[in-house]
Design an enzyme around this catalytic site. Sequence first.
Site, short mmCIF file in Angstrom:
data_model
loop_
_atom_site.label_atom_id
_atom_site.label_comp_id
_atom_site.label_asym_id
_atom_site.label_seq_id
_atom_site.Cartn_x
_atom_site.Cartn_y
_atom_site.Cartn_z
N GLY A 183 0.15 18.04 82.23
CA GLY A 183 -1.04 18.64 82.49
C GLY A 183 -2.44 18.16 82.12
O GLY A 183 -2.57 16.94 81.89
N SER A 184 -3.39 19.02 82.22
CA SER A 184 -4.77 18.46 81.91
C SER A 184 -4.92 17.86 80.40
O SER A 184 -6.06 17.16 80.25
CB SER A 184 -5.53 19.65 81.84
OG SER A 184 -5.51 20.31 83.13
#
Lengths: 374, 616
Positions: free
Chosen positions: B323-324
Amino acid sequence: MSTLLDSHREDASRRDWQHILHLDAMLLFSLVALSTLGLFVLYSSAGGDDQLVLRQCIRLGIAFSAMAIVAQLRTQWVQRWTPWLYSVGLLLLLAVLAVGDVGKGAQRWLDLGFVRFQPSEMMKLAVPMMVAWYLSDKRLPPSPGRLSIAGALIVVPVLLIAKQPDLGTSLLIASAGFFVLFLAGLSWKLLGGLTLLAGAGAPVLWHFMRDYQRQRVITFLNPEQDPLGAGYHIIQSKIAIGSGGLFGKGWLNGTQAHLEFLPERSTDFIFAVLGEEFGLFGIGVLLVMYSFIIVRCIYIATQAQDTYSRLLGGSLAMTFFIYIIVNTGMVTGLLPVVGLPLPMVSYGGTSMVTLMAGFGMLMSIHTHRKLLPT
Amino acid sequence: MRVTIKDYLFESHLFMQRSVQALVFAGLLIAILVGRLVYLQVVAHEHYITLSDDNRIKILPLPPNRGLIFDRNGIILADNLPSYRLEITPEQIHDMPATLDELAKLIEIRDVDRKRFDRLLARTPAFKPIPLRFHLSDEEVARFAIDRHRFPGVDIVAGLSRHYPHGPLAAHAVGYVGRVDERDLQQIDASNYSGTTHIGKVGVERTYENTLHGTVGYRQVETNAEGRVLRTLVRTPPVPGKNLYLTLDAELQHVAEQAFGERTGAAIAIDPDSGAILAFVSEPTYDPNLFVNGIDTDTYQALQDDDNQPLFNRGLRGQYPPGSTLKPFVGLGGLETGITSETAHTYCPGYYQLPGKARKYRDWKRGGHGTVELRSAIAQSCDVYFYDLALSMGIDRLHDYLAQFGFGKRTGVDISGELPGLLPSREWKRAMRNQPWFPGETLITGIGQGFLLATPLQLASATATLSEYGRRMKPHIVASTQISDDPELAPVMNDPLMYIPIEDREHWHAVIDAMHQVVQGPHGTARKVGRDAPYAFAGKTGTAQVFGLKQEEKYDAAKLEEKLRDHSLFIAFAPVDDPKIAVAVIVENGGSGSAVAAPIARTIMDAYLIKSDTTP
């Protein structure tokens, strides 16, 4: 050699102790030396069981006494009573088959109430005596007709004993009888014929053998097939002897014997203990003693003055040899396992008494001679 | 008798002849016998000596004591405890059933114990003791001791048994030993394990099996034909296994595990300077002591069937979309490859569209972030900025740059069972799916979604590498080995794996500064977590989608089943200027990274850094 064997010359004027006691010094001393060696080996194989060694000493005492007593009997007297002895023995063998005790899976013993008696032991002496008695009646070599009667005199007790079953003893008695025939001049042609016949008869014999006897033959042919079962005896005794090497592991140091890998080590397989602890050297000493005794006995036989004595003496000497060769052959893996002790060394009583009685007879032959002009 | 002199002489001659022949016959046979004896005792002597020794000499193994496992401060994590077993020597027992019945009154004897005992009884020589019960409790030992005189031939025997005093603590890192099984037997040196009953099955216990095990010793004994030992001839003592000192900090590990509470996930803390693993959390965990002496079927089945999969090593084998948390690495790649600059602006309207395509790639923030450059894009975790950057870089450059941080490859950590994650590339997709690479896939790779998968360990290692300006160390958990009772420790060498080439140190500084803004800047996504920290730290939140949303569909955590909720991620390191600890935290289905994973990371760093400060 000749002086060694001739040391005792027949001399009417010298009535030495040997003639008074009717003993033969050379035979006596070599037998004493042999049984002493045997006691040492037995002490080791018994693994500290003093009782066992003590019992063997007592048996040796009895056996030597038997020898001394038999040596007093005059040969002519013995010869006269031979047919009776043989007949009684035969009857007892039949009795054993009928009512005998069973020990170790074989019917050998006759319980007379006060003593258990093995008639087959008696026949070890009675058979060669009987054959010698029968053949000494006429001139030698015997005619074919007389030979077959003599053969029957041997075969009947041998079969009766084989049926008990006691393969070892019947083998000994057969060879005792055979050697009388051989020494009486059994022709080589006939001997060859008999050998062929025996070869052809082997399958028949196989048919009559008990399972355990057959197993012994199979085991002999290939001991490794069943290393923990039937082949175990032979494998372990070969290991014991082979690991002994030239001079052995030393007295009381045999690992095969003392760690109980070697079965029957005080009785039938005691030769392996000797081989393990004293090596080839120790076995050599034993074999020299045995050889000396055999040669001395044969010499006594050749010096005997009548046919009966000669045939009997020679046969007893050769039977002693058969004892040795069958036992050592078995223990070294040359012959099948046949339950015969190593004479004068193995623990065990009855056969030793018989054996010594035989030596007594040889001494009697040698010390009861009439004086002949030389 | 009609014996004439002539006959007499003839017979005498015949007899003499025959006697000589008989003696020759006897001599021949004796010669054969002597030949046989010479063969046995001289020619084949060596062979029979060997057989004779084989007969009597048995070699009994003396198993070595297994090495102990300590944490970095000497707290013991795996030791060997005396354990008592009850043995019965059958030849000393008169009435076996009665004895067993009497024993059952003192000591619990289950049916399985009895069955195993009966099986052994049937095939063991009577003088050899047979175990009836293992792991007697102290109480049972005491009870038996009182009545011992009533049981001749029954003995309590002490042995050593592996024990993990802290139970589940760091179980996924330390691992456990179990009974040697068929599969183990194919891989081990059978002679060295001849007296060994247990072997490392997972974790450090397995990776360092050779070091921990030691070398077997021997006792040469003389036995008789029954196999009874008579005396010892030679004794070669065993060489005990070496002790291991881990890089793990048991107290930190405890704090980290506690921080998870009931949640599932993983947290890895690494010393960036050395690659030393300080904490290795995979939650939930399990009690390794259960496995040492054979776990019973019910318990094992319960562990297997547990929805939270306590036996699953998430730290090494859990492969999650980062993810981020990937954005700092992508941003650094953009700078270092010259695709973008610290000041290049991108406008974020809340979605991104590929030229000529209708599909909208959404930003997590509905209304968009407006105009952002690198620092604000990282601090606020703007998706659109990274969609654009990833597209500009292209999948090939993106793949190559991320690979330098160890994504897509096993880190080579010294704990067994690691998985490689997945760093997708054009070649990978062609080979695995036989499809071309689509630009849309580049976009979502840029925000750590799509095919991309990383293990928590990989994330922690990449974070540590970033904090060290590209000096990449192999993560490791064993610090040093120790020969038993020797005060000297032998450090396990760990040289840098590689130095990531640096175009401009400023680029690294910018990314690290942006991560500092994430936690301690005014607009950072995790500013609540970093606000009152007494040290400067850098971090990055992540929220990884487990469940793909349809176009225009709004994510509603409450409506989704827990198992389909997003994973919550956080990476961090501190202090910024001189990193002492790098952490990666993943909370499965935890939702937003800032809310769940970040506080756990903060707790770990606090425990490590504040303690370190107070105890020099």
